[in-house]
Design an enzyme around this catalytic site. Structure first.
Site, short mmCIF file in Angstrom:
data_model
loop_
_atom_site.label_atom_id
_atom_site.label_comp_id
_atom_site.label_asym_id
_atom_site.label_seq_id
_atom_site.Cartn_x
_atom_site.Cartn_y
_atom_site.Cartn_z
N ASN A 9 0.86 -1.18 0.00
CA ASN A 9 0.00 0.00 0.00
C ASN A 9 0.90 1.24 0.00
OD1 ASN A 9 -1.76 2.08 0.67
ND2 ASN A 9 -2.18 1.34 2.74
N HIS A 96 -9.24 0.85 5.57
CA HIS A 96 -7.93 1.04 6.21
C HIS A 96 -8.12 1.94 7.43
CE1 HIS A 96 -3.84 2.37 6.91
NE2 HIS A 96 -3.45 1.29 6.25
N GLY A 174 2.95 2.13 10.81
CA GLY A 174 3.87 3.25 10.61
C GLY A 174 4.65 3.63 11.86
N SER A 214 4.04 -2.23 10.27
CA SER A 214 5.50 -2.25 10.42
C SER A 214 6.14 -3.58 10.04
CB SER A 214 5.89 -1.83 11.85
OG SER A 214 5.43 -0.51 12.11
P1 PGA Z 1 3.25 0.19 7.65
O1 PGA Z 1 1.74 0.38 7.12
O2 PGA Z 1 3.78 -1.07 7.03
O3 PGA Z 1 3.97 1.42 7.18
O4 PGA Z 1 3.17 0.10 9.14
C1 PGA Z 1 0.89 -0.73 6.99
C2 PGA Z 1 -0.44 -0.28 6.44
O5 PGA Z 1 -0.92 0.80 6.79
O6 PGA Z 1 -1.05 -1.00 5.62
#
Ligand code: PGA
Length: 251
Positions: A9, A96, A174, A214
Protein backbone atom coordinates in the site's frame (compact mmCIF):
# COMPACT_ATOMS: atom_id res chain seq x y z
CA UNK A 1 -5.36 -24.03 -0.12
CA UNK A 2 -5.80 -20.35 0.60
CA UNK A 3 -3.78 -17.75 -1.26
CA UNK A 4 -0.70 -16.21 0.29
CA UNK A 5 -0.59 -12.52 -0.56
CA UNK A 6 1.85 -9.67 -0.11
CA UNK A 7 0.25 -6.33 -0.95
CA UNK A 8 2.10 -3.00 -0.95
CA UNK A 9 0.00 0.00 0.00
CA UNK A 10 1.82 3.08 -1.23
CA UNK A 11 -0.63 5.43 0.55
CA UNK A 12 -0.30 9.10 -0.56
CA UNK A 13 3.33 8.73 -1.67
CA UNK A 14 5.17 9.14 -4.99
CA UNK A 15 4.44 11.47 -7.86
CA UNK A 16 3.79 9.79 -11.19
CA UNK A 17 7.46 9.67 -12.25
CA UNK A 18 8.51 8.19 -8.91
CA UNK A 19 5.64 5.72 -9.03
CA UNK A 20 6.59 4.53 -12.52
CA UNK A 21 10.20 4.14 -11.53
CA UNK A 22 9.24 2.05 -8.47
CA UNK A 23 7.03 -0.12 -10.70
CA UNK A 24 9.89 -0.53 -13.18
CA UNK A 25 12.16 -1.68 -10.36
CA UNK A 26 9.56 -4.26 -9.31
CA UNK A 27 9.25 -5.46 -12.88
CA UNK A 28 13.03 -5.99 -13.01
CA UNK A 29 13.04 -7.87 -9.71
CA UNK A 30 9.98 -10.00 -10.39
CA UNK A 31 11.92 -13.06 -11.61
CA UNK A 32 13.44 -13.27 -8.11
CA UNK A 33 10.07 -13.20 -6.32
CA UNK A 34 8.73 -16.32 -4.60
CA UNK A 35 6.35 -17.76 -7.23
CA UNK A 36 3.81 -19.02 -4.74
CA UNK A 37 2.91 -15.57 -3.49
CA UNK A 38 0.30 -13.30 -5.04
CA UNK A 39 2.01 -9.91 -5.20
CA UNK A 40 -0.16 -6.79 -5.31
CA UNK A 41 0.82 -3.14 -5.61
CA UNK A 42 -1.63 -0.51 -4.45
CA UNK A 43 -0.57 2.90 -5.76
CA UNK A 44 -2.56 6.15 -5.63
CA UNK A 45 -5.56 6.27 -8.03
CA UNK A 46 -3.76 8.69 -10.35
CA UNK A 47 -1.02 6.12 -11.05
CA UNK A 48 -3.07 2.98 -11.60
CA UNK A 49 -3.41 3.25 -15.36
CA UNK A 50 0.30 3.90 -16.03
CA UNK A 51 1.45 1.32 -13.53
CA UNK A 52 -0.80 -1.37 -14.91
CA UNK A 53 0.88 -0.70 -18.29
CA UNK A 54 4.34 -1.01 -16.76
CA UNK A 55 3.40 -4.27 -15.03
CA UNK A 56 1.23 -5.71 -17.79
CA UNK A 57 3.73 -8.43 -18.73
CA UNK A 58 4.23 -9.52 -15.10
CA UNK A 59 2.15 -11.50 -12.60
CA UNK A 60 2.01 -8.53 -10.24
CA UNK A 61 -1.59 -7.47 -9.58
CA UNK A 62 -2.82 -3.92 -9.05
CA UNK A 63 -5.13 -2.59 -6.37
CA UNK A 64 -6.72 0.70 -5.36
CA UNK A 65 -6.62 2.16 -1.86
CA UNK A 66 -10.32 2.99 -1.55
CA UNK A 67 -13.54 3.22 -3.54
CA UNK A 68 -16.75 5.22 -3.27
CA UNK A 69 -19.71 3.97 -1.26
CA UNK A 70 -22.08 5.00 -4.05
CA UNK A 71 -22.32 3.53 -7.50
CA UNK A 72 -22.11 6.69 -9.67
CA UNK A 73 -23.39 10.23 -10.03
CA UNK A 74 -23.04 13.57 -8.28
CA UNK A 75 -20.32 12.72 -5.76
CA UNK A 76 -17.57 15.18 -6.62
CA UNK A 77 -14.10 13.87 -5.95
CA UNK A 78 -15.09 10.24 -5.48
CA UNK A 79 -13.81 7.25 -7.49
CA UNK A 80 -16.23 4.39 -8.08
CA UNK A 81 -15.54 0.67 -7.93
CA UNK A 82 -16.54 0.43 -11.58
CA UNK A 83 -13.92 3.06 -12.54
CA UNK A 84 -11.25 1.13 -10.68
CA UNK A 85 -12.25 -2.16 -12.28
CA UNK A 86 -12.05 -0.52 -15.71
CA UNK A 87 -8.32 0.14 -15.08
CA UNK A 88 -7.35 -3.53 -14.83
CA UNK A 89 -7.16 -3.32 -11.04
CA UNK A 90 -8.08 -6.53 -9.23
CA UNK A 91 -8.05 -5.49 -5.57
CA UNK A 92 -9.27 -2.61 -3.44
CA UNK A 93 -8.44 -1.95 0.20
CA UNK A 94 -11.53 -1.02 2.18
CA UNK A 95 -11.61 0.36 5.70
CA UNK A 96 -7.93 1.04 6.21
CA UNK A 97 -7.54 2.51 9.70
CA UNK A 98 -6.47 5.83 8.17
CA UNK A 99 -9.79 5.98 6.30
CA UNK A 100 -11.67 5.07 9.47
CA UNK A 101 -9.78 7.60 11.62
CA UNK A 102 -9.37 10.62 9.31
CA UNK A 103 -12.38 10.31 6.99
CA UNK A 104 -15.04 9.03 9.36
CA UNK A 105 -15.61 5.75 7.55
CA UNK A 106 -17.92 3.57 9.61
CA UNK A 107 -18.58 -0.13 9.30
CA UNK A 108 -21.89 0.58 7.57
CA UNK A 109 -20.23 2.82 4.94
CA UNK A 110 -17.55 0.16 4.46
CA UNK A 111 -20.21 -2.50 4.02
CA UNK A 112 -21.60 -0.53 1.04
CA UNK A 113 -18.11 -0.23 -0.45
CA UNK A 114 -17.45 -3.95 -0.06
CA UNK A 115 -20.66 -4.78 -1.92
CA UNK A 116 -19.87 -2.39 -4.78
CA UNK A 117 -16.34 -3.78 -5.04
CA UNK A 118 -17.66 -7.34 -5.31
CA UNK A 119 -20.33 -6.30 -7.79
CA UNK A 120 -17.52 -4.96 -10.00
CA UNK A 121 -15.38 -8.09 -9.63
CA UNK A 122 -12.80 -6.44 -7.40
CA UNK A 123 -11.42 -8.37 -4.44
CA UNK A 124 -11.90 -6.28 -1.30
CA UNK A 125 -9.04 -6.30 1.19
CA UNK A 126 -11.13 -5.46 4.24
CA UNK A 127 -9.04 -3.92 7.02
CA UNK A 128 -9.68 -4.21 10.72
CA UNK A 129 -7.67 -3.63 13.86
CA UNK A 130 -7.79 -2.04 17.28
CA UNK A 131 -6.26 1.17 18.63
CA UNK A 132 -3.68 1.08 21.40
CA UNK A 133 -6.14 2.10 24.12
CA UNK A 134 -8.53 -0.63 22.99
CA UNK A 135 -5.80 -3.25 23.29
CA UNK A 136 -4.73 -1.89 26.67
CA UNK A 137 -8.34 -2.19 27.83
CA UNK A 138 -8.31 -5.77 26.44
CA UNK A 139 -11.13 -4.89 24.07
CA UNK A 140 -9.27 -5.84 20.89
CA UNK A 141 -11.22 -9.04 20.24
CA UNK A 142 -14.56 -7.21 20.56
CA UNK A 143 -13.42 -4.32 18.39
CA UNK A 144 -12.26 -6.60 15.59
CA UNK A 145 -15.36 -8.76 15.84
CA UNK A 146 -17.61 -5.71 15.49
CA UNK A 147 -15.63 -4.37 12.52
CA UNK A 148 -15.88 -7.71 10.75
CA UNK A 149 -19.46 -8.57 11.61
CA UNK A 150 -20.88 -5.12 10.82
CA UNK A 151 -18.76 -4.71 7.69
CA UNK A 152 -19.08 -8.18 6.21
CA UNK A 153 -21.46 -10.60 7.86
CA UNK A 154 -24.53 -9.78 5.80
CA UNK A 155 -22.77 -11.11 2.68
CA UNK A 156 -23.93 -14.46 1.40
CA UNK A 157 -21.51 -17.40 1.32
CA UNK A 158 -20.54 -16.86 -2.28
CA UNK A 159 -19.66 -13.18 -1.84
CA UNK A 160 -18.00 -13.65 1.53
CA UNK A 161 -15.66 -16.20 -0.06
CA UNK A 162 -14.27 -13.42 -2.27
CA UNK A 163 -13.00 -11.32 0.65
CA UNK A 164 -9.44 -10.93 1.86
CA UNK A 165 -9.09 -9.67 5.43
CA UNK A 166 -6.18 -7.58 6.71
CA UNK A 167 -5.67 -7.37 10.45
CA UNK A 168 -3.72 -4.20 11.19
CA UNK A 169 -3.42 -3.08 14.80
CA UNK A 170 -3.46 0.72 14.63
CA UNK A 171 -0.62 0.95 17.16
CA UNK A 172 1.64 -0.96 14.77
CA UNK A 173 0.97 1.03 11.59
CA UNK A 174 3.87 3.25 10.61
CA UNK A 175 5.22 3.17 14.17
CA UNK A 176 8.03 0.65 13.83
CA UNK A 177 6.32 -1.40 16.55
CA UNK A 178 5.12 -4.75 15.19
CA UNK A 179 2.69 -7.11 16.84
CA UNK A 180 4.60 -10.15 18.04
CA UNK A 181 4.07 -13.26 15.92
CA UNK A 182 2.07 -14.69 18.84
CA UNK A 183 -0.16 -11.62 19.08
CA UNK A 184 -0.78 -11.78 15.34
CA UNK A 185 -1.54 -15.52 15.41
CA UNK A 186 -3.90 -15.12 18.38
CA UNK A 187 -6.11 -12.60 16.66
CA UNK A 188 -5.90 -14.17 13.20
CA UNK A 189 -7.08 -17.44 14.73
CA UNK A 190 -9.87 -15.55 16.49
CA UNK A 191 -10.92 -14.00 13.16
CA UNK A 192 -10.92 -17.41 11.47
CA UNK A 193 -13.01 -18.80 14.33
CA UNK A 194 -15.70 -16.14 14.07
CA UNK A 195 -15.82 -16.76 10.32
CA UNK A 196 -16.18 -20.48 10.99
CA UNK A 197 -19.11 -19.83 13.33
CA UNK A 198 -20.85 -17.70 10.72
CA UNK A 199 -19.93 -19.33 7.40
CA UNK A 200 -18.58 -22.77 8.28
CA UNK A 201 -15.15 -24.35 8.29
CA UNK A 202 -14.61 -24.70 4.56
CA UNK A 203 -15.11 -21.01 3.82
CA UNK A 204 -13.10 -19.95 6.88
CA UNK A 205 -10.17 -22.15 5.89
CA UNK A 206 -10.07 -20.60 2.43
CA UNK A 207 -10.08 -16.92 3.47
CA UNK A 208 -6.69 -15.22 3.35
CA UNK A 209 -6.00 -13.15 6.46
CA UNK A 210 -3.09 -10.73 6.09
CA UNK A 211 -1.17 -9.00 8.84
CA UNK A 212 -0.22 -5.32 8.53
CA UNK A 213 1.76 -2.92 10.71
CA UNK A 214 5.50 -2.25 10.42
CA UNK A 215 6.28 -5.44 8.51
CA UNK A 216 9.91 -5.41 7.33
CA UNK A 217 12.19 -7.97 5.68
CA UNK A 218 13.68 -8.62 9.12
CA UNK A 219 10.43 -9.55 10.89
CA UNK A 220 8.27 -10.89 8.05
CA UNK A 221 9.50 -14.47 8.22
CA UNK A 222 8.48 -14.97 11.85
CA UNK A 223 5.06 -13.40 11.38
CA UNK A 224 4.31 -15.21 8.10
CA UNK A 225 5.39 -18.46 9.77
CA UNK A 226 2.25 -18.48 11.92
CA UNK A 227 -0.53 -20.85 10.88
CA UNK A 228 -3.28 -18.28 10.41
CA UNK A 229 -1.17 -15.51 8.88
CA UNK A 230 -1.48 -15.68 5.09
CA UNK A 231 0.66 -12.73 4.12
CA UNK A 232 0.99 -9.02 4.69
CA UNK A 233 -0.34 -5.58 3.88
CA UNK A 234 2.81 -3.50 3.70
CA UNK A 235 3.06 0.30 3.97
CA UNK A 236 6.46 1.97 4.39
CA UNK A 237 8.53 -1.02 3.25
CA UNK A 238 6.53 -1.25 -0.01
CA UNK A 239 8.11 2.01 -1.16
CA UNK A 240 11.55 0.39 -1.44
CA UNK A 241 11.67 -2.33 -4.06
CA UNK A 242 14.36 -4.37 -2.33
CA UNK A 243 12.57 -4.29 1.02
CA UNK A 244 9.31 -5.27 -0.65
CA UNK A 245 11.06 -8.19 -2.35
CA UNK A 246 12.63 -9.19 0.98
CA UNK A 247 9.13 -9.42 2.46
CA UNK A 248 7.74 -11.38 -0.52
CA UNK A 249 10.60 -13.83 -0.18
CA UNK A 250 10.25 -14.12 3.60
CA UNK A 251 7.70 -16.93 3.30
P1 PGA B 1 3.25 0.19 7.65
O1 PGA B 1 1.74 0.38 7.12
O2 PGA B 1 3.78 -1.07 7.03
O3 PGA B 1 3.97 1.42 7.18
O4 PGA B 1 3.17 0.10 9.14
C1 PGA B 1 0.89 -0.73 6.99
C2 PGA B 1 -0.44 -0.28 6.44
O5 PGA B 1 -0.92 0.80 6.79
O6 PGA B 1 -1.05 -1.00 5.62
Amino acid sequence: MRKQIVAGNWKMNTNIAEGISLALELRELENKFNDNIEVVVIPPFTHISEISNVLSDTDIKIGAQNCASEEKGAYTGEISAEMIASLEAKYVTIGHSERRAYYGETNSILNKKVKLAIKNNLTPIYCCGEKLEEREAKNHFDVVKTQISEGLFDLDNKDFSKIVIAYEPVWAIGTGVTASPEQAQEIHEFIRNIITEKYGKEIAENISILYGGSVKPSNANEIFGKTDVDGGLIGGAALKSNDFMGIINAF
